[in-house]
Write a protein that holds these residues in place. Structure first.
Motif, PDB file in Angstrom:
ATOM      1  N   SER A   1       8.612   3.432   5.358  1.00 40.06           N
ATOM      2  CA  SER A   1       8.003   2.379   5.253  1.00 40.06           C
ATOM      3  C   SER A   1       7.502   1.446   6.512  1.00 40.06           C
ATOM      4  O   SER A   1       8.559   1.669   7.499  1.00 40.06           O
ATOM      5  CB  SER A   1       8.483   1.337   4.080  1.00 40.06           C
ATOM      6  N   LEU A   2       6.473   0.747   6.583  1.00 41.11           N
ATOM      7  CA  LEU A   2       6.197  -0.027   7.636  1.00 41.11           C
ATOM      8  C   LEU A   2       5.707  -1.515   7.237  1.00 41.11           C
ATOM      9  O   LEU A   2       5.006  -1.592   6.298  1.00 41.11           O
ATOM     10  CB  LEU A   2       5.092   0.733   8.227  1.00 41.11           C
TER      11      LEU A   2
ATOM     12  N   ALA B   1       0.923  -1.221  -0.119  1.00 42.56           N
ATOM     13  CA  ALA B   1       0.076   0.107  -0.025  1.00 42.56           C
ATOM     14  C   ALA B   1       0.824   1.268  -0.013  1.00 42.56           C
ATOM     15  O   ALA B   1       1.492   1.463   1.049  1.00 42.56           O
ATOM     16  CB  ALA B   1      -1.001   0.059   1.396  1.00 42.56           C
ATOM     17  N   HIS B   2       0.741   1.954  -0.975  1.00 38.57           N
ATOM     18  CA  HIS B   2       1.624   3.104  -1.107  1.00 38.57           C
ATOM     19  C   HIS B   2       1.020   4.414  -1.088  1.00 38.57           C
ATOM     20  O   HIS B   2      -0.126   4.862  -1.788  1.00 38.57           O
ATOM     21  CB  HIS B   2       2.427   3.136  -2.589  1.00 38.57           C
ATOM     22  N   ILE B   3       1.196   5.149   0.103  1.00 36.40           N
ATOM     23  CA  ILE B   3       0.336   6.466   0.351  1.00 36.40           C
ATOM     24  C   ILE B   3       0.878   7.384  -0.759  1.00 36.40           C
ATOM     25  O   ILE B   3       2.046   7.814  -0.828  1.00 36.40           O
ATOM     26  CB  ILE B   3       0.679   6.994   1.655  1.00 36.40           C
ATOM     27  N   THR B   4      -0.148   7.905  -1.669  1.00 34.54           N
ATOM     28  CA  THR B   4       0.389   8.889  -2.632  1.00 34.54           C
ATOM     29  C   THR B   4       0.030  10.365  -2.116  1.00 34.54           C
ATOM     30  O   THR B   4       0.769  11.144  -2.785  1.00 34.54           O
ATOM     31  CB  THR B   4      -0.609   8.750  -3.921  1.00 34.54           C
ATOM     32  N   ASN B   5      -0.628  10.505  -1.573  1.00 36.08           N
ATOM     33  CA  ASN B   5      -0.985  12.040  -0.881  1.00 36.08           C
ATOM     34  C   ASN B   5      -1.773  11.912   0.468  1.00 36.08           C
ATOM     35  O   ASN B   5      -2.449  11.034   0.541  1.00 36.08           O
ATOM     36  CB  ASN B   5      -1.549  12.703  -1.954  1.00 36.08           C
ATOM     37  N   ILE B   6      -1.430  12.976   1.348  1.00 30.47           N
ATOM     38  CA  ILE B   6      -2.344  13.191   2.618  1.00 30.47           C
ATOM     39  C   ILE B   6      -2.217  14.439   2.826  1.00 30.47           C
ATOM     40  O   ILE B   6      -1.206  15.240   2.747  1.00 30.47           O
ATOM     41  CB  ILE B   6      -2.157  12.299   3.615  1.00 30.47           C
ATOM     42  N   ALA B   7      -3.462  15.267   3.023  1.00 29.27           N
ATOM     43  CA  ALA B   7      -3.529  16.522   3.307  1.00 29.27           C
ATOM     44  C   ALA B   7      -4.516  17.040   4.272  1.00 29.27           C
ATOM     45  O   ALA B   7      -5.856  16.268   4.111  1.00 29.27           O
ATOM     46  CB  ALA B   7      -3.768  17.224   1.973  1.00 29.27           C
TER      47      ALA B   7
ATOM     48  N   VAL C   1       3.173  -0.690   4.248  1.00 37.98           N
ATOM     49  CA  VAL C   1       2.790   0.496   3.917  1.00 37.98           C
ATOM     50  C   VAL C   1       3.959   1.304   3.311  1.00 37.98           C
ATOM     51  O   VAL C   1       4.901   1.405   4.415  1.00 37.98           O
ATOM     52  CB  VAL C   1       1.974   0.922   4.711  1.00 37.98           C
ATOM     53  N   SER C   2       4.246   2.046   2.162  1.00 40.01           N
ATOM     54  CA  SER C   2       5.029   2.904   2.268  1.00 40.01           C
ATOM     55  C   SER C   2       4.645   4.416   1.571  1.00 40.01           C
ATOM     56  O   SER C   2       3.641   4.637   1.439  1.00 40.01           O
ATOM     57  CB  SER C   2       6.029   2.620   0.905  1.00 40.01           C
ATOM     58  N   LEU C   3       5.767   5.440   1.504  1.00 40.63           N
ATOM     59  CA  LEU C   3       5.660   6.734   1.224  1.00 40.63           C
ATOM     60  C   LEU C   3       6.648   7.558   1.091  1.00 40.63           C
ATOM     61  O   LEU C   3       8.024   6.984   1.361  1.00 40.63           O
ATOM     62  CB  LEU C   3       4.513   7.412   2.184  1.00 40.63           C
ATOM     63  N   GLU C   4       6.527   8.734   0.438  1.00 40.89           N
ATOM     64  CA  GLU C   4       7.649   9.644   0.710  1.00 40.89           C
ATOM     65  C   GLU C   4       7.331  11.027   1.298  1.00 40.89           C
ATOM     66  O   GLU C   4       6.138  11.168   1.261  1.00 40.89           O
ATOM     67  CB  GLU C   4       8.210   9.993  -0.767  1.00 40.89           C
ATOM     68  N   VAL C   5       8.261  11.582   1.885  1.00 42.42           N
ATOM     69  CA  VAL C   5       7.990  12.839   2.635  1.00 42.42           C
ATOM     70  C   VAL C   5       9.182  13.707   2.564  1.00 42.42           C
ATOM     71  O   VAL C   5      10.259  13.452   2.267  1.00 42.42           O
ATOM     72  CB  VAL C   5       7.735  12.379   4.169  1.00 42.42           C
ATOM     73  N   ARG C   6       8.668  15.093   2.447  1.00 42.08           N
ATOM     74  CA  ARG C   6       9.751  16.087   2.294  1.00 42.08           C
ATOM     75  C   ARG C   6      10.863  15.933   3.637  1.00 42.08           C
ATOM     76  O   ARG C   6      10.413  15.813   4.555  1.00 42.08           O
ATOM     77  CB  ARG C   6       9.198  17.412   2.262  1.00 42.08           C
TER      78      ARG C   6
END
Length: 202
Positions: A190-191, A113-119, A149-154
């Motif tokens: 990632s988790l 599950a890749h988080i593409t965006n959260i706001a 679960v994975s994502l990128e963050v600034r």
């Protein structure tokens, strides 16, 4: 943010094609069910939340504009494709009556599950909304048998990194000049939800 999505898409194109070719009972967005009908926060505030549909697209764009100084990295056309045509995409939206407050988007592809965006709109931050959205998406990922679960963050977004680490995410590599526009670096996180199934050779 759209740049990071395109990069992740390119890396996972083969897995996505494989997933799309499988016979699923229905699309991901139609199949999942939220854990509760109402999002309740620790201070007893309660908001409505839903699996987003085509009708929510203008509000998702608006949340981005309020969150990102008037810009919407995921524009109407991109969101229409995501919600109407991408069977492996899932978007959740939070509202206070009719007022849109927050959203999260993810792709569920090949056990990831890749988080593409959260706001979250600025006026509603630091209330626990992002935390609840992340926890819900993680629970849905577990129900869908995702491994991680994975994502990128600034790299400058220390508050978001703190939130993700609080949830158990681990730091990965730094992607240099990852974000379009200002070319800021991104930190992969990632988790692991469970270990991959292993099969002993016969």
């Amino acid at each position: 943010m759209l740049k990071k999505f395109r990069e992740w898409f390119a890396m996972n194109r083969a897995a996505l094609n494989k997933a799309e070719g499988q016979s699923w009972p229905t699309t991901l967005a139609n199949r999942v069910h939220l854990s509760t009908a109402v999002m309740r926060l620790e201070d007893d505030q309660a908001f409505q939340w839903f699996v987003a549909t085509d009708e929510d697209i203008p509000d998702i764009v608006r949340i981005q504009e309020l969150s990102y100084n008037g810009s919407a990295p995921w524009n109407k056309k991109a969101l229409e494709h995501e919600i109407n045509h991408n069977t492996r995409a899932l978007y959740l939206i939070v509202r206070d009556q009719e007022r849109p407050l927050a959203f999260i988007g993810a792709w569920f592809v090949e056990e990831e599950a890749h988080i593409t965006n959260i706001a979250v709109v600025p006026a509603e931050r630091n209330k626990g909304i992002a935390l609840r959205l992340m926890k819900e998406m993680m629970q849905l990922a577990q129900k869908e048998d995702m491994v991680k679960v994975s994502l990128e963050v600034r790299v400058s977004n220390v508050a978001a990194q703190h939130l993700y680490r609080k949830l158990g995410f681990k730091d990965g590599k730094v992607k240099k000049e990852y974000y379009a526009g200002d070319h800021e670096d991104a930190l992969e996180m990632s988790l692991l939800l469970r270990k991959r199934d292993s099969y002993e050779p016969h």
